[in-house]
Design a protein around this motif. Structure first.
Motif, PDB file in Angstrom:
ATOM      1  N   ASP A  50       4.340  55.929  36.758  1.00 44.72           N
ATOM      2  CA  ASP A  50       4.395  57.278  36.190  1.00 44.72           C
ATOM      3  C   ASP A  50       5.216  57.331  34.903  1.00 44.72           C
ATOM      4  OD1 ASP A  50       2.803  58.456  38.081  1.00 44.72           O
ATOM      5  OD2 ASP A  50       4.283  59.957  38.694  1.00 44.72           O
ATOM      6  N   ALA A  51       6.189  56.428  34.777  1.00 42.72           N
ATOM      7  CA  ALA A  51       7.019  56.435  33.570  1.00 42.72           C
ATOM      8  C   ALA A  51       6.182  56.066  32.344  1.00 42.72           C
ATOM      9  CB  ALA A  51       8.188  55.474  33.721  1.00 42.72           C
ATOM     10  N   LYS A  52       5.151  55.242  32.570  1.00 44.60           N
ATOM     11  CA  LYS A  52       4.272  54.850  31.457  1.00 44.60           C
ATOM     12  C   LYS A  52       3.191  55.910  31.241  1.00 44.60           C
ATOM     13  CE  LYS A  52       1.278  51.300  31.542  1.00 44.60           C
ATOM     14  NZ  LYS A  52       1.001  49.860  31.737  1.00 44.60           N
ATOM     15  N   LYS A  53       2.562  56.320  32.353  1.00 42.38           N
ATOM     16  CA  LYS A  53       1.488  57.317  32.268  1.00 42.38           C
ATOM     17  C   LYS A  53       1.398  58.023  33.620  1.00 42.38           C
ATOM     18  CE  LYS A  53      -3.536  57.353  31.425  1.00 42.38           C
ATOM     19  NZ  LYS A  53      -4.070  57.440  32.781  1.00 42.38           N
ATOM     20  N   VAL A  54       1.624  59.311  33.617  1.00 42.51           N
ATOM     21  CA  VAL A  54       1.575  60.055  34.872  1.00 42.51           C
ATOM     22  C   VAL A  54       0.169  59.985  35.438  1.00 42.51           C
ATOM     23  CG1 VAL A  54       1.751  62.333  35.924  1.00 42.51           C
ATOM     24  CG2 VAL A  54       3.466  61.595  34.272  1.00 42.51           C
ATOM     25  N   ASN A  55       0.063  59.526  36.697  1.00 42.61           N
ATOM     26  CA  ASN A  55      -1.248  59.356  37.307  1.00 42.61           C
ATOM     27  C   ASN A  55      -1.105  59.528  38.815  1.00 42.61           C
ATOM     28  OD1 ASN A  55      -3.942  58.166  37.900  1.00 42.61           O
ATOM     29  ND2 ASN A  55      -3.894  57.666  35.729  1.00 42.61           N
TER      30      ASN A  55
END
Ligand SMILES: Cc1cc2nc3c(=O)[nH]c(=O)nc-3n(C[C@H](O)[C@H](O)[C@H](O)COP(=O)(O)OP(=O)(O)OC[C@H]3O[C@@H](n4cnc5c(N)ncnc54)[C@H](O)[C@@H]3O)c2cc1C
Length: 71
Positions: A50-55
């Protein structure tokens, strides 16, 4: 004060619910502040999940797998 929440469901119908308050848990945003704070201070660091891309959980698990697989 008690109010009424009118929610439109995915089938287009409207459901009304009595409530005291409403919390909207939407609009997530990545928090990568810790990564950027220390990225030049540690020799090896990875930004993932999530820190890279919330998913979702599957994305986070596969992202972690990919990173771990290349270490
Ligand atoms: C309300 C909600 C419902 C969701 N429902 C679903 C669902 O039904 N299905 C689905 O697939 N996904 C769902 N998700 C998304 C899913 O939870 C995330 O995509 C997944 O948990 C991301 O995993 P992650 O390991 O990247 O981050 P996280 O699970 O958030 O883990 C990060 C961890 O790092 C810790 N941390 C943060 N900062 C620091 C720090 N400075 N020092 C030490 N530790 C720290 C946090 O406490 C946390 O334990 C939901 C998310 C939310 C918010």
């Amino acid at each position: 004060m008690r109010g009424i929440l009118h929610a439109e469901l995915s089938d287009g119908s409207i459901r009304s619910l009595p409530c005291d308050s409403v919390i909207l848990a939407v609009g997530y945003k990545e928090d990568n502040s810790l990564y950027h704070e220390v990225e030049f201070d540690v020799p090896e660091i990875y930004l993932l999940g999530d820190a890279k891309k919330v998913n979702n959980i599957m994305y986070a698990v596969w992202d972690a797998f990919e990173v771990a697989n290349h270490i």
